[in-house]
Design an enzyme around this catalytic site. Structure first.
Site, PDB file in Angstrom:
ATOM      1  CG  PHE A 147     -31.980   8.804 -24.234  1.00  0.00           C
ATOM      2  CD1 PHE A 147     -30.706   8.736 -23.705  1.00  0.00           C
ATOM      3  CD2 PHE A 147     -32.373   7.842 -25.141  1.00  0.00           C
ATOM      4  CE1 PHE A 147     -29.841   7.708 -24.060  1.00  0.00           C
ATOM      5  CE2 PHE A 147     -31.513   6.811 -25.502  1.00  0.00           C
ATOM      6  CZ  PHE A 147     -30.244   6.752 -24.964  1.00  0.00           C
ATOM      7  CE1 TYR A 249     -29.721  -0.155 -21.759  1.00  0.00           C
ATOM      8  CE2 TYR A 249     -31.644  -1.416 -22.448  1.00  0.00           C
ATOM      9  CZ  TYR A 249     -30.866  -0.276 -22.543  1.00  0.00           C
ATOM     10  OH  TYR A 249     -31.222   0.725 -23.388  1.00  0.00           O
ATOM     11  NE  ARG A 398     -23.679   8.564 -18.618  1.00  0.00           N
ATOM     12  CZ  ARG A 398     -24.649   7.943 -19.282  1.00  0.00           C
ATOM     13  NH1 ARG A 398     -25.735   8.617 -19.623  1.00  0.00           N
ATOM     14  NH2 ARG A 398     -24.542   6.685 -19.625  1.00  0.00           N
TER      15      ARG A 398
HETATM   16  C1  LIG Z   1     -30.930   4.136 -22.090  1.00  0.00           C
HETATM   17  C2  LIG Z   1     -32.104   4.999 -22.379  1.00  0.00           C
HETATM   18  C3  LIG Z   1     -33.071   4.625 -23.318  1.00  0.00           C
HETATM   19  C4  LIG Z   1     -32.839   3.380 -24.129  1.00  0.00           C
HETATM   20  O1  LIG Z   1     -33.891   2.962 -24.928  1.00  0.00           O
HETATM   21  P1  LIG Z   1     -33.737   1.525 -25.670  1.00  0.00           P
HETATM   22  O2  LIG Z   1     -34.990   1.372 -26.391  1.00  0.00           O
HETATM   23  O3  LIG Z   1     -33.493   0.518 -24.591  1.00  0.00           O
HETATM   24  O4  LIG Z   1     -32.557   1.605 -26.567  1.00  0.00           O
HETATM   25  C5  LIG Z   1     -34.177   5.430 -23.477  1.00  0.00           C
HETATM   26  N1  LIG Z   1     -34.331   6.570 -22.746  1.00  0.00           N
HETATM   27  C6  LIG Z   1     -33.403   6.953 -21.828  1.00  0.00           C
HETATM   28  C7  LIG Z   1     -33.591   8.197 -21.024  1.00  0.00           C
HETATM   29  C8  LIG Z   1     -32.271   6.188 -21.636  1.00  0.00           C
HETATM   30  O5  LIG Z   1     -31.333   6.570 -20.768  1.00  0.00           O
END
Ligand SMILES: *Cc1c(COP(=O)(O)O)cnc(C)c1O
Length: 430
Positions: A147, A249, A398
């Site tokens: 990510f 979330y 997705r």
């Molecule tokens: C949604 C997601 C995040 C989100 O990080 P935030 O700090 O909440 O914006 C991080 N890593 C992965 C793999 C995700 O799917």
């Protein structure tokens, strides 16, 4: 043209006489779903909107509206600052402990709610690096399809501490294998950071095998569990994971921007050295003493004032998960993704759609990604029609299937709508 089957608010598949009656099949799957009753506990599930993005932002529970209202009037409005002493200061550990027990397979005292996933991962990777005492270990191992925030924050840490990043080239239609980690990890590896369920393909990595491979190379293992928490069964203690983080979330329905969770294996707690020294992580925070001394246990992971509001909603889902059990939740997730594949094969594959998610259900989480060159346009059109999947560039739709709130009929509704949009575009072209 769309017609509706009797007794169904979802579009029929008119004009496809050779196909099985998918509407009847979806109704049968719903009727035999032991978790079907949970769906009506969520806001909006009694409308025709098709929601296939619960893995990006979960639906709210109806009880959350009442709980937030009560919190404002009784706890915040009534107890005012007394609330901190009476309850709120303990919530990061209390709700963290429940999340650890219900979702992660973590024994008490190792999980806490704090910050955002990005900030938690930053603190965890820095803490993991601090726990590696061997100065020859100067590399962080991660994968190219991780990510974005995970990649960026580790790039920042590497620049800050003059470390090297070693990248595993992950297959975007699956993910990182134990063999790849064994090959890439070595005497220079300090920390391995990977996602357990890949955000794009849904590939489910082998937590046990990869953690063991990292340990055999002498490195520490950090797992990002954002797309795993609440969708697959986890056993972080049993797999001997060092650190993990994830957001609340997505499948945990904590609401937009609800705080993240951090798991620190208890063997690392006595010496845990996280980089953001704030008052909430200090021993006897309210003595306001000079100098920082970390609190005992997982509390030392905290930095600033906890986000109490953001913890109210996730508690509702954690209660449901404890009641339903992650085993049955995972079983339903598997059935949902299997049904999505069945529908894809019959309705979308003939139109040139290709899956970018493993077909073996043991190798995927709770979402299915499908590719087609028109999917950017198709997604925009679907959102206008109240059918809501997610789009992932360059051309993936997705389909996120949140086991407690998604019905089989909703999956059919979504896939049928994708088919209709594709057919419209094909007939315009042809
Ligand atoms: C949604 C997601 C995040 C989100 O990080 P935030 O700090 O909440 O914006 C991080 N890593 C992965 C793999 C995700 O799917």
């Amino acid at each position: 043209m769309t017609t509706s089957a009797p007794g169904s608010k979802f579009p029929n598949l008119a004009g496809l006489p050779d196909l099985p009656d998918f509407a009847a099949r979806a109704r049968e799957l719903d009727a035999n779903d032991p978790l079907a009753g949970y769906r009506e506990l969520f806001v909006g599930t009694d409308t025709p909107l098709g929601y296939l993005d619960g893995n990006s932002l979960g639906r709210p529970l109806k009880r959350t509206a009442e709980e937030i209202n009560r919190f404002i009037h009784e706890a915040w409005g009534g107890r005012l600052i007394r609330g901190w002493d009476e309850e709120w200061l303990e919530l990061p550990e209390a709700i963290g402990g429940q999340l650890g027990r219900a979702v992660l397979g973590a024994a008490a005292g190792q999980t806490v709610i704090a910050d955002s996933t990005t900030v938690v991962l930053y603190k965890i990777v820095r803490a993991a690096l601090a726990a590696v005492k061997d100065p020859r270990r100067t590399e962080i191992l991660l994968d190219t399809d991780n990510f974005p925030t995970d990649r960026y924050l580790v790039e920042g840490i590497a620049e800050e501490l003059r470390l090297t990043l070693r990248w595993i080239d992950a297959d975007p239609a699956s993910g990182v294998t134990e063999g790849q980690v064994r090959e890439a990890a070595g005497p220079a590896t300090a920390v391995v950071l990977l996602s357990h369920v890949a955000y794009r393909s849904g590939y489910l990595a082998d937590m046990r095998g990869i953690t063991a491979a990292a340990h055999e190379a002498g490195a520490l293992m950090v797992w990002d569990l954002c797309h795993s928490a609440g969708s697959v069964e986890l056993a972080v203690d049993e797999c001997d994971v060092d650190f993990a983080a994830g957001c609340t979330y997505k499948y945990l329905n904590g609401g937009p921007g609800s705080p993240a969770f951090a798991y620190v294996n208890r063997r690392h707690l006595p010496d845990l050295h996280q980089p953001i020294w704030g008052w909430m992580g200090r021993r006897d925070a309210f003595e306001m003493c000079p100098g920082y001394e970390p609190a005992e246990g997982i509390r030392r992971f905290l930095s600033g004032t906890p986000a109490i509001f953001g913890m109210i909603a996730m508690k509702g889902t954690l209660d449901l998960i404890e009641e339903a059990g992650m085993g049955p939740i995972r079983a339903k997730a598997t059935k949902l993704t299997e049904f999505a594949f069945e529908l894809h094969d019959a309705l979308l594959a003939p139109l040139g759609v290709e899956p970018a998610t493993p077909r073996n259900p043991e190798l995927r989480g709770s979402h299915v990604t499908l590719n087609h060159p028109s999917f950017r346009d198709v997604t925009a059109a679907l959102w206008d029609l109240d059918v809501i999947p997610d789009f992932r560039a360059p051309h993936g739709i997705r389909i996120g299937l949140s086991p407690l709130s998604t019905s089989f009929s909703e999956v059919l509704h979504g896939v049928a709508a994708i088919r209709e949009q594709l057919l419209q575009r094909l007939s315009v072209e042809g």
